[in-house]
Scaffold this active site. Structure first.
Site, PDB file in Angstrom:
ATOM      1  N   CYS A  57     -13.798   1.173 -15.275  1.00 31.74           N
ATOM      2  CA  CYS A  57     -14.326   2.538 -15.129  1.00 31.74           C
ATOM      3  C   CYS A  57     -13.144   3.495 -14.942  1.00 31.74           C
ATOM      4  O   CYS A  57     -13.001   4.168 -13.930  1.00 31.74           O
ATOM      5  CB  CYS A  57     -15.276   2.602 -13.938  1.00 31.74           C
ATOM      6  SG  CYS A  57     -16.284   4.093 -13.869  1.00 31.74           S
ATOM      7  N   CYS A  72     -25.921   2.318 -13.785  1.00 32.15           N
ATOM      8  CA  CYS A  72     -25.043   3.489 -13.722  1.00 32.15           C
ATOM      9  C   CYS A  72     -25.814   4.775 -14.011  1.00 32.15           C
ATOM     10  O   CYS A  72     -26.382   4.954 -15.093  1.00 32.15           O
ATOM     11  CB  CYS A  72     -23.899   3.330 -14.724  1.00 32.15           C
ATOM     12  SG  CYS A  72     -22.764   4.737 -14.735  1.00 32.15           S
ATOM     13  N   GLU A  92       0.823  -1.208   0.000  1.00 31.85           N
ATOM     14  CA  GLU A  92       0.000   0.000   0.000  1.00 31.85           C
ATOM     15  C   GLU A  92       0.860   1.263   0.000  1.00 31.85           C
ATOM     16  O   GLU A  92       0.527   2.247  -0.660  1.00 31.85           O
ATOM     17  CB  GLU A  92      -0.970   0.000   1.188  1.00 31.85           C
ATOM     18  CG  GLU A  92      -2.044  -1.080   1.126  1.00 31.85           C
ATOM     19  CD  GLU A  92      -2.970  -0.968  -0.092  1.00 31.85           C
ATOM     20  OE1 GLU A  92      -2.919   0.051  -0.812  1.00 31.85           O
ATOM     21  OE2 GLU A  92      -3.737  -1.906  -0.328  1.00 31.85           O
ATOM     22  N   CYS A 100     -18.692  -3.359 -18.304  1.00 34.85           N
ATOM     23  CA  CYS A 100     -18.984  -3.026 -16.902  1.00 34.85           C
ATOM     24  C   CYS A 100     -20.166  -3.824 -16.372  1.00 34.85           C
ATOM     25  O   CYS A 100     -21.251  -3.824 -16.976  1.00 34.85           O
ATOM     26  CB  CYS A 100     -19.276  -1.533 -16.768  1.00 34.85           C
ATOM     27  SG  CYS A 100     -19.688  -1.057 -15.079  1.00 34.85           S
ATOM     28  N   TYR A 151      -6.630   6.458   3.542  1.00 36.35           N
ATOM     29  CA  TYR A 151      -6.749   5.323   2.621  1.00 36.35           C
ATOM     30  C   TYR A 151      -5.980   4.103   3.143  1.00 36.35           C
ATOM     31  O   TYR A 151      -6.539   3.001   3.284  1.00 36.35           O
ATOM     32  CB  TYR A 151      -6.257   5.683   1.207  1.00 36.35           C
ATOM     33  CG  TYR A 151      -6.039   4.422   0.422  1.00 36.35           C
ATOM     34  CD1 TYR A 151      -7.130   3.689  -0.041  1.00 36.35           C
ATOM     35  CD2 TYR A 151      -4.761   3.890   0.245  1.00 36.35           C
ATOM     36  CE1 TYR A 151      -6.953   2.478  -0.693  1.00 36.35           C
ATOM     37  CE2 TYR A 151      -4.580   2.682  -0.409  1.00 36.35           C
ATOM     38  CZ  TYR A 151      -5.675   1.981  -0.868  1.00 36.35           C
ATOM     39  OH  TYR A 151      -5.498   0.776  -1.485  1.00 36.35           O
ATOM     40  N   ASP A 171     -10.430   5.188  -2.254  1.00 36.93           N
ATOM     41  CA  ASP A 171      -9.272   5.666  -3.001  1.00 36.93           C
ATOM     42  C   ASP A 171      -9.773   6.396  -4.246  1.00 36.93           C
ATOM     43  O   ASP A 171     -10.971   6.569  -4.435  1.00 36.93           O
ATOM     44  CB  ASP A 171      -8.338   4.505  -3.368  1.00 36.93           C
ATOM     45  CG  ASP A 171      -8.871   3.739  -4.561  1.00 36.93           C
ATOM     46  OD1 ASP A 171     -10.113   3.630  -4.690  1.00 36.93           O
ATOM     47  OD2 ASP A 171      -8.078   3.265  -5.389  1.00 36.93           O
ATOM     48  N   CYS A 189     -17.451   0.874 -20.785  1.00 37.34           N
ATOM     49  CA  CYS A 189     -18.780   0.598 -20.232  1.00 37.34           C
ATOM     50  C   CYS A 189     -19.350  -0.710 -20.747  1.00 37.34           C
ATOM     51  O   CYS A 189     -20.175  -1.336 -20.077  1.00 37.34           O
ATOM     52  CB  CYS A 189     -19.720   1.763 -20.548  1.00 37.34           C
ATOM     53  SG  CYS A 189     -19.142   3.349 -19.880  1.00 37.34           S
TER      54      CYS A 189
END
Length: 320
Positions: free
Chosen positions: A197, A213, A41, A207, A124, A142, A204
DNA sequence: CAAACGTGGGC
DNA sequence: TGCCCAAGTTT
């Protein structure tokens, strides 16, 4: 405690999609440690996955525990950071390892508040470690998640400026109640933002939540918020000069370890170890050759020293 | 809160 | 080419 979910279909759809489409990444391997998650991280803060993976492998092979890293010098961490960028993260990660040894018995803490108290760990990273390494139920936010929520839920092309309170509240609205599902959902929505995305050219057609959406439903309206700050030019910047100087410090070989001498040989005059550092020194003259503008170079060097990324030695400058 | 803080790759 | 973007944090 059950939460009302205003978009009940989103989480199951993303969790199902993630089960089939998750990238094979080191931190998703079974048995990956909490320390590994914390290191990854840190490295992923503003640095792309593809550049992180090789450094992460090296780090965890060399420093498999916080105690192992804490036992080496901060300069070793800065050098092993190589060119991941934002090298103060290496310093913070080292300091975090020391703090984990001193305050937590060498075990990465699982509480968000304890994690937040570690240097270089912010909103985060603290929640990512608690959620991904320990399976605790926390909303993770995030830049990917903020973008997905902006589009799918708020119907906007881009998120509003970050607000930790609002962002956590929005993510909490979507987060499943059950721990295992919550953990998976955090990872899934982040993965969607990273691979489908995306900021530039969202796919899309691939997705799993396109039918829900709001942005798509509204006909993909363009971004209308305030103009975002343009990233300053790197060429010629203080950042570039700092980077050049630090690269020279990283490249300086460690001060030679004393090696065996032939019998009767007198040891050479020891280069008096200055105030510091077994890391090799770079002279002021060598640094001067890196950048012609004296004022800017001095400012960069002073900044590095002030940040703890460079140490003053008897003969020049070295990693701390 | 805006600005500082690295570096590299994609388009 | 030059701009945009990349699992943020700190001051």
């Amino acid at each position: 405690m059950s939460t009302a979910h205003p978009h009940p279909a989103i989480a199951p759809a993303l969790i199902g999609w993630f089960a089939e489409n998750a990238r094979d990444l080191p931190w998703r391997r079974p048995g990956f440690t909490a320390w590994g998650t914390l290191v990854s991280e840190f490295m992923l803060q503003q640095t792309p996955v593809s550049r992180v993976i090789p450094r992460l492998d090296e780090w965890l092979a060399r420093w498999p525990t916080p105690a192992a890293l804490a036992a080496d010098s901060p300069g070793d961490a800065v050098r092993a950071w190589q060119s991941l960028g934002y090298p103060r993260r290496a310093l913070w990660l080292h300091a975090t390892a020391v703090a984990i040894v001193e305050r937590h018995g060498g075990v990465v803490p699982r509480e968000v508040d304890a994690l937040l108290a570690l240097p270089g760990v912010g909103d985060y990273t603290a929640r990512a470690v608690a959620a991904f390494a320990y399976g605790e139920r926390h909303p993770v936010v995030d830049t990917n998640i903020r973008r997905v929520i902006a589009r799918a839920v708020a119907g906007q092309a881009e998120p509003a400026p970050p607000s930790i309170r609002r962002d956590l509240a929005a993510m909490s609205q979507l987060l499943p109640d059950e721990k295992v599902a919550a953990r998976s959902f955090n990872a899934a929505i982040m993965e969607l933002g990273a691979t489908v995305c995306t900021a530039r050219a969202p796919r899309c057609e691939a997705c799993p939540i396109s039918e829900y959406c709001e942005w798509r439903g509204a006909g993909f309206p363009g971004y209308d918020g305030p103009r975002k700050a343009v990233q300053k030019k790197y060429e010629g910047s203080d950042r570039q000069v700092r980077g050049l100087i630090l690269a020279a410090l990283r490249a300086a070989p460690d001060a030679a370890a004393p090696h065996a001498l032939a019998p009767g040989t007198r040891p050479p005059e020891p280069p008096r170890p200055g105030p510091t550092s077994r890391h090799g020194s770079v002279t002021a003259a060598d640094i001067a050759a890196l950048w012609p503008d004296d004022e800017q170079r001095d400012r960069a060097l002073a900044g590095l020293v002030s940040d703890g990324l460079a140490a003053v030695t008897a003969t020049g400058y070295a990693l701390p």
